[in-house]
Design an enzyme around this catalytic site. Structure first.
Site, PDB file in Angstrom:
ATOM      1  N   LEU A  90      13.285   7.345  99.264  1.00 44.35           N
ATOM      2  CA  LEU A  90      14.519   7.238  97.273  1.00 44.35           C
ATOM      3  C   LEU A  90      15.609   7.700  97.313  1.00 44.35           C
ATOM      4  O   LEU A  90      16.208   8.609  98.309  1.00 44.35           O
ATOM      5  CB  LEU A  90      13.545   8.241  96.390  1.00 44.35           C
ATOM      6  CG  LEU A  90      12.081   8.557  96.208  1.00 44.35           C
ATOM      7  CD1 LEU A  90      11.256   9.064  95.336  1.00 44.35           C
ATOM      8  CD2 LEU A  90      11.413   6.848  95.419  1.00 44.35           C
ATOM      9  N   ASP A  91      16.211   7.009  96.717  1.00 46.60           N
ATOM     10  CA  ASP A  91      17.952   7.407  96.091  1.00 46.60           C
ATOM     11  C   ASP A  91      18.296   8.649  95.965  1.00 46.60           C
ATOM     12  O   ASP A  91      16.845   9.238  95.510  1.00 46.60           O
ATOM     13  CB  ASP A  91      18.675   5.560  95.348  1.00 46.60           C
ATOM     14  CG  ASP A  91      18.379   4.430  95.617  1.00 46.60           C
ATOM     15  OD1 ASP A  91      18.329   3.983  96.552  1.00 46.60           O
ATOM     16  OD2 ASP A  91      18.387   3.718  94.877  1.00 46.60           O
ATOM     17  N   ARG A  92      19.012   9.014  96.496  1.00 52.44           N
ATOM     18  CA  ARG A  92      19.361  10.153  95.865  1.00 52.44           C
ATOM     19  C   ARG A  92      19.140  10.738  94.690  1.00 52.44           C
ATOM     20  O   ARG A  92      19.022  12.069  94.047  1.00 52.44           O
ATOM     21  CB  ARG A  92      20.864  10.773  97.097  1.00 52.44           C
ATOM     22  CG  ARG A  92      21.012  11.756  96.516  1.00 52.44           C
ATOM     23  CD  ARG A  92      22.509  11.818  96.772  1.00 52.44           C
ATOM     24  NE  ARG A  92      23.317  13.819  96.805  1.00 52.44           N
ATOM     25  CZ  ARG A  92      24.035  14.009  97.193  1.00 52.44           C
ATOM     26  NH1 ARG A  92      24.741  12.987  98.214  1.00 52.44           N
ATOM     27  NH2 ARG A  92      24.677  15.365  97.210  1.00 52.44           N
TER      28      ARG A  92
END
Length: 317
Positions: free
Chosen positions: A143-145
């Protein structure tokens, strides 16, 4: 179970590590990166190329996949002692599902899933620090930050391989909530623009729609309109980097708070309202269990910050 023989406790020394079931199938470079936490990758690859790292007394390449019963020679690299303080702070994350095969957590926004690219540690390192007794914890996906929501961590290699196979073959369903700028028109829309990775002049990774890119498929379903903004459900049918963000932005509907593909003035406006993240949340997973194939439906409610900003938009159309 992996066995380690150490010649001395106080100084770096040669280690001989016997590979068990949970390590079998890993590439030797990935195995060493986890075993030798904090050691630069360049040092480890040099040790492999020079023959300092050996398997069953023989030289190997970085692509070699370990087998059960292999004995790995690890050269004298400074490693933390078992009683040495951990550099990664352990953390407890909200658990949505857990059994002997995997754990699914509700990741908060602002936290990377793993260390690297200027981030010293992420969710996976903190989980390992919190569970030193666990012989195997590996991310099944990313997942993106700034994206919150459901994140799968495998507890067994067989489960990890099963999850990877399922995702590669397009099995299961992954749904995200996204608040976008603009009045979304269609109730349901398929987005199939191919996506290509590229680097900015400063070396930062970006993705763009490009005919030379890889096939990508996102299904968008309108959830609710908020005047100049729309709440959408985005279903990933492929798993390209930044896929939802770029598909939406390239269509003229950037995600609120997106610092890479969204307008600065929108991000600044929502920051003044106290909303300091990207509005993208992995809220639903429909997958077969990687070992039993039993159907699983897992959900994570919108975080309070997202709920609050929707309430504000409802009251200030």
């Amino acid at each position: 179970m992996r066995k380690t023989v150490i010649a001395k406790d106080d100084i770096p020394s040669v280690r001989f590590v016997e590979i068990g079931d949970e390590q079998a199938g890993q590439r030797i470079d990935n195995f060493l990166l986890r075993l030798c936490k904090g050691v630069p990758k360049s040092h480890l690859y040099k040790a492999i190329r020079s023959g300092e790292v050996r398997v069953n007394k023989g030289r190997i390449s970085a692509e070699y996949r370990l087998e059960r019963g292999d004995t790995v020679r690890v050269p004298p690299i400074r490693l933390p002692r078992p009683d040495e303080a951990r550099s990664v702070p352990p953390a407890v994350f909200p658990i949505v599902f857990e059994d002997e095969a995997m754990i699914v957590v509700n990741k908060p926004a602002g936290l990377a899933v793993h260390g690297g690219s200027g981030v010293s540690f992420g969710v996976i390192e903190q989980l390992r620090a919190a569970h030193p007794e666990a012989p195997f914890l590996e991310l099944a996906h990313r997942l993106d930050r700034e994206t919150s929501g459901l994140l799968i961590i495998a507890k067994k290699r067989k489960a990890l391989l099963g999850l990877h196979d399922m995702m590669r073959e397009g099995g299961g369903r992954k749904h995200y909530h996204a608040l976008v700028v603009g009045d979304w028109v269609n109730d349901r829309q398929h987005m199939r623009q191919p996506l290509l990775k590229w680097l900015t002049a400063s070396g930062e990774r970006r993705v763009k729609v490009d005919a030379q890119g890889k096939a990508a498929h996102t299904i968008i379903t309108l959830q609710k309109r908020y005047g100049r903004y729309s709440l959408l459900d985005a279903e990933l049918r492929t798993g390209r980097t930044h896929q939802i963000r770029v598909h939406l932005a390239s269509s003229g509907y950037p995600i609120v708070g997106d610092d890479k593909y969204g307008p600065d003035e929108v991000r600044a406006h929502f920051a003044r309202l106290g909303f300091n993240r990207m509005f993208l949340h992995a809220h639903r997973l429909e997958i077969p269990h990687p070992l039993t194939q039993a159907p699983l439906v897992l959900t994570a409610e919108l975080p309070p910050a997202c709920v609050n900003i929707l309430d504000y938009l409802e009251q200030h159309p």
